[in-house]
Design a protein around this motif. Structure first.
Motif, PDB file in Angstrom:
ATOM      1  N   CYS A  40       4.122  -2.348  -9.307  1.00 43.31           N
ATOM      2  CA  CYS A  40       4.815  -1.105  -7.757  1.00 43.31           C
ATOM      3  C   CYS A  40       6.090  -0.431  -8.341  1.00 43.31           C
ATOM      4  CB  CYS A  40       4.957  -2.495  -7.176  1.00 43.31           C
ATOM      5  SG  CYS A  40       6.372  -3.875  -6.780  1.00 43.31           S
ATOM      6  N   ASN A 212       5.023  -0.542  -3.377  1.00 43.85           N
ATOM      7  CA  ASN A 212       4.135  -0.369  -3.367  1.00 43.85           C
ATOM      8  C   ASN A 212       3.597   1.376  -3.966  1.00 43.85           C
ATOM      9  OD1 ASN A 212       1.275  -1.743  -4.210  1.00 43.85           O
ATOM     10  ND2 ASN A 212       0.815  -0.549  -2.566  1.00 43.85           N
ATOM     11  N   MET A 217       8.126   0.605   1.123  1.00 43.49           N
ATOM     12  CA  MET A 217       6.731  -0.024   2.028  1.00 43.49           C
ATOM     13  C   MET A 217       7.573   0.107   3.208  1.00 43.49           C
ATOM     14  SD  MET A 217       3.661   0.564   1.175  1.00 43.49           S
ATOM     15  CE  MET A 217       4.316   2.823   0.494  1.00 43.49           C
ATOM     16  N   MET A 233      -0.439  -2.544   3.972  1.00 39.87           N
ATOM     17  CA  MET A 233       0.087  -3.055   3.165  1.00 39.87           C
ATOM     18  C   MET A 233       1.183  -4.128   3.237  1.00 39.87           C
ATOM     19  SD  MET A 233       3.431  -3.466   1.079  1.00 39.87           S
ATOM     20  CE  MET A 233       2.523  -4.381  -0.907  1.00 39.87           C
TER      21      MET A 233
END
Length: 355
Positions: A40, A212, A217, A233
């Motif tokens: 990520c 991510n 996020m 997510m």
């Protein structure tokens, strides 16, 4: 001051963006964990802060001083920070005491002060009796404590930790979580800690960055991530949250909204900015579900799997007519229940995921 400020940071390798417009404000003395699945971008983020990687766009400031821009790159040794690596990075030919004191020796600290600070650091991590041993004679947990003592002795204002517990077994990891909390209290340093283990992150952090695909996020407290995930997510990633499709979302004020879920109306938590919508999604955790009484509103579900977890059992269930939205709940007593049995369930809690 030892704040870390990251503004619109972008980093690519071979034309692929690994960090995509990342911005973060980490306060002086804060313990921040960067969490996310493998690949990520979290380790690359740490490497850019440490100065191991130049950046393509944006800037990084440590303690108000700019250390990275596309035009200016301060080397790691000039950034006044310490790093704890996953593999401990100890000198195998040196004793524990020599490993801890090495940075002081390189920086010209006199022998008397060096010995005092080294002894103090070893005492703080519980290794006073191990000073003459070599790293090869220590357990994994003890080697990690040596790495922490090496940070303590340097009295850093910023410490970066790259998955420091990844090589330890589950029992040592739990014990070392408290070691890191004590380390933070002793140093009052700003800590940036990289991990893919969400339970580790939630246990030790003041705030958690969820990443991510190179993007941020959500950046929030562990409680907020669990109770109010910003998107699907985060909802799925934190504590195996489950996503349920709902209809007829009607805000009721005070952070609540009515929704239709599996044909039943529920009042669930929602953002104060939540708008009315014909369709949407909610996040529920295993603790959000319970077995309903026959006279309670709820929905039917069939048991697909029963997993013994020690003090409780996890039941994976499939709601009637909604096989694509599996759920899980925890029960202390599953005697009399078997795979294939039907249950009548209801919700204790849920969060309407913002658009």
């Amino acid at each position: 001051m030892s704040s870390i400020e990251i503004n619109q940071l972008t980093k690519s390798f071979d034309g692929k963006k690994v960090l995509d417009n990342v911005s973060l404000q980490i306060y002086h003395g804060e313990f921040v964990v960067v969490l996310g699945p493998s690949g990520c971008g979290k380790t690359t983020l740490l490497r850019t802060i440490a100065g191991f990687e130049p950046i393509d766009e944006g800037n990084i400031k440590i303690g108000g001083n700019t250390v990275s821009t596309p035009e200016r790159h301060l080397p790691p040794e000039q950034r006044q920070l310490a790093i704890v690596f996953q593999n401990y990075a100890l000198w195998p030919h040196m004793s524990v005491e020599e490993n801890v004191a090495y940075s002081l020796k390189v920086n010209g600290v006199n022998a008397f002060e060096r010995a005092q600070r080294t002894a103090c650091a070893l005492e703080q991590v519980g290794l006073s009796e191990f000073g003459n041993r070599r790293p090869a004679d220590l357990s994994g947990g003890q080697r990690q404590r040596v790495a922490l003592a090496r940070c303590l002795v340097a009295q850093p204002s910023v410490v970066l930790l790259d998955e420091p517990l990844a090589n330890l077994d589950v029992h040592l990891r739990a014990a070392m979580e408290e070691e890191f909390a004590q380390f933070h209290r002793h140093t009052a340093a700003t800590l940036l800690y990289i991990t893919h283990d969400q339970h580790e992150a939630m246990a030790i952090a003041d705030r958690v960055v969820v990443m991510n695909a190179g993007k941020i996020m959500q950046f929030a407290t562990p409680q907020t991530l669990y109770l109010e995930p910003a998107n699907e997510m985060v909802a799925r990633f934190i504590d195996d949250g489950r996503i349920i499709e709902v209809e007829n979302i009607r805000p009721r004020g005070h952070g609540m909204a009515d929704v239709m879920l599996f044909g039943t109306e529920y009042r669930l938590r929602a953002s104060p900015e939540q708008q009315a919508a014909g369709r949407g999604k909610v996040c529920v955790h295993a603790s959000s579900l319970r077995v309903a009484r026959n006279d309670e509103q709820g929905f039917g579900a069939r048991i697909k799997r029963i997993i013994y977890r020690g003090g409780y059992s996890q039941l994976d269930v499939e709601p009637d007519g909604n096989a694509s939205q599996p759920l899980a709940l925890h029960l202390a007593n599953v005697s009399g229940l078997a795979v294939g049995d039907s249950l009548w369930l209801t919700l204790n809690d849920g969060w309407v995921i913002p658009d």
